[in-house]
Design a protein around this motif. Structure first.
Motif, short mmCIF file in Angstrom:
data_model
loop_
_atom_site.label_atom_id
_atom_site.label_comp_id
_atom_site.label_asym_id
_atom_site.label_seq_id
_atom_site.Cartn_x
_atom_site.Cartn_y
_atom_site.Cartn_z
N ILE A 52 -6.10 -0.73 -0.72
CA ILE A 52 -5.34 -1.03 -1.94
C ILE A 52 -6.26 -1.04 -3.16
O ILE A 52 -5.94 -0.48 -4.21
N ILE A 53 -7.44 -1.67 -3.02
CA ILE A 53 -8.39 -1.73 -4.13
C ILE A 53 -8.83 -0.33 -4.55
O ILE A 53 -8.84 0.01 -5.74
N TRP A 54 -9.20 0.50 -3.58
CA TRP A 54 -9.68 1.86 -3.91
C TRP A 54 -8.56 2.71 -4.52
O TRP A 54 -8.77 3.46 -5.47
N ASN A 55 -7.34 2.58 -3.99
CA ASN A 55 -6.23 3.35 -4.54
C ASN A 55 -5.93 2.95 -5.98
O ASN A 55 -5.69 3.80 -6.84
N LEU A 56 -5.93 1.66 -6.26
CA LEU A 56 -5.66 1.19 -7.62
C LEU A 56 -6.77 1.61 -8.57
O LEU A 56 -6.51 1.98 -9.73
N LEU A 57 -8.01 1.55 -8.10
CA LEU A 57 -9.14 1.94 -8.94
C LEU A 57 -9.08 3.42 -9.30
O LEU A 57 -9.23 3.79 -10.47
N THR A 58 -8.84 4.28 -8.30
CA THR A 58 -8.79 5.71 -8.58
C THR A 58 -7.56 6.07 -9.42
O THR A 58 -7.60 6.99 -10.24
N TRP A 59 -6.45 5.35 -9.21
CA TRP A 59 -5.27 5.56 -10.05
C TRP A 59 -5.57 5.20 -11.50
O TRP A 59 -5.22 5.93 -12.43
N PRO A 94 -16.49 6.36 2.94
CA PRO A 94 -17.58 5.37 3.03
C PRO A 94 -17.43 4.18 2.11
O PRO A 94 -17.72 3.04 2.51
N VAL A 95 -16.95 4.40 0.87
CA VAL A 95 -16.77 3.28 -0.06
C VAL A 95 -15.69 2.34 0.45
O VAL A 95 -15.85 1.12 0.43
N SER A 96 -14.58 2.89 0.93
CA SER A 96 -13.50 2.07 1.49
C SER A 96 -13.99 1.28 2.70
O SER A 96 -13.63 0.11 2.88
N ALA A 97 -14.82 1.92 3.51
CA ALA A 97 -15.37 1.26 4.70
C ALA A 97 -16.25 0.08 4.32
O ALA A 97 -16.17 -1.01 4.92
N ILE A 98 -17.09 0.27 3.30
CA ILE A 98 -17.99 -0.81 2.84
C ILE A 98 -17.18 -1.97 2.27
O ILE A 98 -17.44 -3.15 2.57
N ILE A 99 -16.19 -1.66 1.44
CA ILE A 99 -15.34 -2.71 0.85
C ILE A 99 -14.63 -3.49 1.96
O ILE A 99 -14.55 -4.73 1.93
N PHE A 129 0.84 -1.20 0.00
CA PHE A 129 0.00 0.00 0.00
C PHE A 129 0.87 1.26 0.00
O PHE A 129 0.57 2.24 -0.68
N ASP A 130 1.95 1.23 0.76
CA ASP A 130 2.88 2.36 0.85
C ASP A 130 3.46 2.67 -0.53
O ASP A 130 3.54 3.83 -0.95
#
Length: 357
Positions: free
Chosen positions: A93-100, A340-345, A16-17
């Protein structure tokens, strides 16, 4: 099994870093690339160097890692398990990769916090248990508040700094002034990269620290059990067995920055507003001041939000219409949805992990 899970968490935290580094590389290099002061490769090398240098400032000048401590204590320790931390990391990690992938400069800080809290709430099964809140609101509320305050502070500082610089340089030769501001952008970009490294690398430290403390408590470590919850993160940082964690966190984020993040560079460097070297200096300096202030206060803010607000601030000086507000509004939606999206995932992954394990 617990030790294996701890190792998996540490590896994923460093992954993640690394992702955080290339996801947020644009924050400190977008304007310097847009103004052609450095080539893209030179810019990421420059930023990565100062990301790593931030370790020595945090360790030997500031003398503590306040932001790491805030992240580690964002959730009440009664609701933290290794599974909670793992689920939160996977979500982040999922949210970061998706937004990237989509080229959206969202906040790595807030996706990590959102994932951590979402998994903890899933573990608790309710907002509170036995009168104990899952979320440590004293730590979390300032972070929520600064979703809006950090870009606003950056914007205000950038606006007035730009006005002051333009007034001071009103009689200067435009060509000569432009050359000077291109040189000064090296300084302002370095300052912002120091702030980025000091702010974001500590968040990974906080997650690893929370995992180590959780492991120690579960293993019945008498020293950690006897300590006050407020003292445990400091014990982790000073523990000779874990001395390498702060260093690794800063090294890995620097390596991530070295990988770049060209889609987000394009959004930050040109889509919000066209940036000149003078404006680049003002935006980066304003962003750096905001990051240093929040790091001093121990509030984990988004470097993305901060520099975006600063870029908007310099754009407004020219005229309000110089800012592409359609792009800005889309970014704002991404910022609001991140936690909120990260929390749900994370909650979904927590339940999956519990079913599997």
């Amino acid at each position: 099994m617990d030790f294996t899970l701890l190792i998996v968490i540490i590896v994923l935290a460093l992954v993640f870093d690394y992702i955080n580094g290339f996801h947020d590389a644009a924050n400190s290099i977008a304007t310097i690339v847009a103004t052609k002061v450095l080539t893209p490769f030179q810019a990421v090398l420059w930023a990565a160097l100062f990301n790593f240098a931030a370790y020595f400032i945090s360790k030997f000048i500031i003398g503590e890692f306040k932001i790491g401590n805030t992240i580690a204590k964002s959730v009440d320790e009664h609701f933290i398990t290794l599974e909670v931390i793992l689920a939160g990391l996977i979500a982040a990690i999922i949210w970061n990769l998706l937004t990237w992938k989509l080229g959206i400069p969202s906040s790595s800080s807030h996706t990590l916090l959102g994932g951590f809290m979402g998994a903890a709430l899933a573990n608790a099964g309710a907002l509170s248990r036995d009168g104990v809140d899952v979320i440590n609101y004293a730590k979390v509320l300032p972070t929520f508040l600064f979703i809006f305050c950090a870009p606003l502070v950056g914007m205000i500082i950038a606006y007035f700094l730009t006005v002051i610089i333009m007034w001071i340089c009103r009689k200067a030769n435009p060509s000569r002034a432009d050359r000077w501001f291109k040189r000064l952008q090296l300084v302002s970009s370095a300052l912002f990269s120091l702030g980025h490294g000091g702010n974001d690398a500590q968040k990974v430290m906080g997650i690893i620290g929370a995992a180590v403390i959780c492991y120690k408590l579960d293993a019945g470590d008498a020293i950690y059990q006897a300590a006050d919850s407020k003292e445990r993160f400091g014990m982790f940082v000073e523990d000779p067995h874990w001395w390498w964690v702060p260093l690794a966190s800063f090294v890995v984020i620097g390596l991530g920055t070295l990988s770049g993040g060209w889609k987000i560079v394009k959004t930050m460097g040109s889509k919000i507003t066209k940036v000149t070297p003078l404006e680049g200096v003002a935006a980066e300096t304003s962003g750096a001041v905001t990051l240093y202030l929040t790091e001093h206060l121990g509030i984990p803010v988004s470097t993305t939000h901060t520099i975006t607000g600063s870029i908007i601030g310099v754009g407004i000086v020219k005229r309000v219409s110089a800012v592409r507000w359609g792009v800005t509004i889309n970014l704002l939606w991404a910022w609001i949805l991140t936690i909120p999206v990260s929390a749900i995932i994370a909650a979904i992954f927590y339940f999956l992990l519990k079913a599997i394990m």
